[in-house]
Enzyme design. Sequence first.
Site, PDB file in Angstrom:
ATOM      1  CE  LYS A  78      -3.871   2.044   2.591  1.00  0.00           C
ATOM      2  NZ  LYS A  78      -4.697   1.917   3.811  1.00  0.00           N
ATOM      3  CB  SER A 153      -8.042   3.523   2.677  1.00  0.00           C
ATOM      4  OG  SER A 153      -7.171   2.929   3.610  1.00  0.00           O
ATOM      5  CB  SER A 177      -8.241   0.870   5.695  1.00  0.00           C
ATOM      6  OG  SER A 177      -8.945   2.075   5.566  1.00  0.00           O
TER       7      SER A 177
END
Lengths: 495, 159
Positions: A78, A153, A177
Amino acid sequence: MELSSLGTIADVRAALRNGAGAVDVCAEFLDRIAARDGAIRAFTHLAADRALERAAALDGRGPDAPALPLLGVPVAIKDNICTRGLPTTASSRILAGYVPPYDATVIERLTAAGAVVIGKTNCDEFAMGSTTEHSVRGPSRNPWNPACVPGGSSGGSAAAVAARLAPAALGSDTGGSIRQPAAFCGIVGMKPTYGRVSRYGLLAFASSLDQIGPFGLTVADAAALLQAIAGPDPRDATSAGAAVPAFEEAAAEPARNPTIGVPWSILENGVDAGVGAVFTAAVETLRGLGATIVDVPLPHAEYAVPTYYIVAPAEASSNLARYDGVRYAYRAPLDERDATLDRMYDRTRRHGFGDEVKRRIMLGTYALSAGYYDAYYLKAQQVRTLIRDDYDAAFRRVDAVAMPTTPTTAFRIGERSDDPLQLYMGDVFTAGANLTGLPAISLPCGRDGAGLPVGLQLIGPAFGEETLIRVGAAYEEQAPWWREAPPAAGARGPE
Amino acid sequence: MQGLALVDYDNLCPRNRSELEAEIRTSALLDSLARASQAAFPGLRHRAAGPVGRTSATIWRVSDTLTRADVDRIARLAHLELTEAEAEQFTRQLGDILAYFDRLNRIDTTGVAATTHPVTSAPVMRDDEPRPSMRPDDTFANAPDRGAERLFRVPKVIG
């Protein structure tokens, strides 16, 4: 094994045992990304050359080199986790061009375990969101239906693993997330106990809630990744000294007779019928495996969303104060004649941050401002205590608490982008684990009428990841939903 | 409706106190506030306009909704320049969100300890030994304006 059928970490290990090189494995996944990520948009930066060099170096190790648990395993990261020499932007304009001079602890540990970082993945800006729509790079797509969000996210990481563009990935989870995109994309995602994994090198969003965690197709893969990244770190004073259990071994020993609590009362309202039906069937599957199912009241669980959306933005408003146009990457252009320091700050943040980040900075600043601190921030912290008390009471009776990861399955891109409050409500089942610091895992447990994946969430006692892995492995053994690949994974036949 | 926010004056940090005092001195709502709070709570002392001495006091603030002025004030505190459209949009959206937060007031939290952090651990100490830190070149590598030297250059601060 044909390289084209590689899916899991276990597959990569088998391929390497059978003579394939780390370079072959790495090239296979890079080829898939080149062929298919145009439709998914999971990655924001590929590290192809660097990954192949690294894989070649791994292949060049002598026969006496020590065994590495993640040897040659490509991992997607990420984009809010610092990678030395690779851009790290948290999908924000304000960090456009930022290249960290250091690796996050989790990156150092993955590297030490033999993993190969293949690229950075898309996310909501600074991990604030649940769709990846709040990314300066535009949304990623759900591999099950490209018209739908992958969740967020950490949506890029989840989509990459679901589409078989990487066997594993890291995300971060502040209010859901990791678990929510894992649920939306039909894969396994885990938020470890607060403190289990070092946050050093994670761009801070809400420091009392943030935690890095793994994505994988299977519980065993998530366990393998967690194994590599867990443990105390002198560079993160909130990392826990607790001993790290043998998570991978736990995955090989499915729980036989766990006691599972289900908070039926909070599931009565606001859960989509499709999700409710699939979840109820998953509970029956657990019962069929020998689990004892008991009703647990979590009377304050319904307050997780307002509590979370006071605490997290308050912490974020402080953490994001550092993005001021002085030290990192972006500064808004100013006319020299009226350039003042304050105007530079204000304009840099105006042009550098997107809407959702601004909204949360405003919300957090308000909650902490004179006259409102007690009414909002202190109140939320008190309710946080009550939410934790509910779970403490539950864990005196049960090994784990089960609930759907999300109240709905993936929705269409753009469908909710004008309604922040509605998006916030989607965190109702995930935010509790962050507020309490408890570990939680999301497993694929079926699909709704539209063919979209549903997540089964298991929440455990503090530092009880081992229990979640064992219960998850038992469920997965009985119901191996991960074997069904989404259309975007290509027509490669059964796994 | 944000409802009534109870401010425990004695528990405010000095900075918040002085901000609060400044706000109350200039508040047009002050008189009606004072009347309303005294009518509701006859024993209540409230802050009055003018210099504020060191007395114990409890202050009730009344506000109908989040106003555009509130949004402008928060934006200044947060160092965010907002466009007109953003300020209007945030006034509406943040107002909705704050109204939703009101449900927390259904919960009696009297005497409940605040959780600031999910784990309570002893302070982590280490020996104070010299060790290498980040190289200066690395430190300045991402600066948007580092001039010709190794420095962070910013617009003029003092007139």
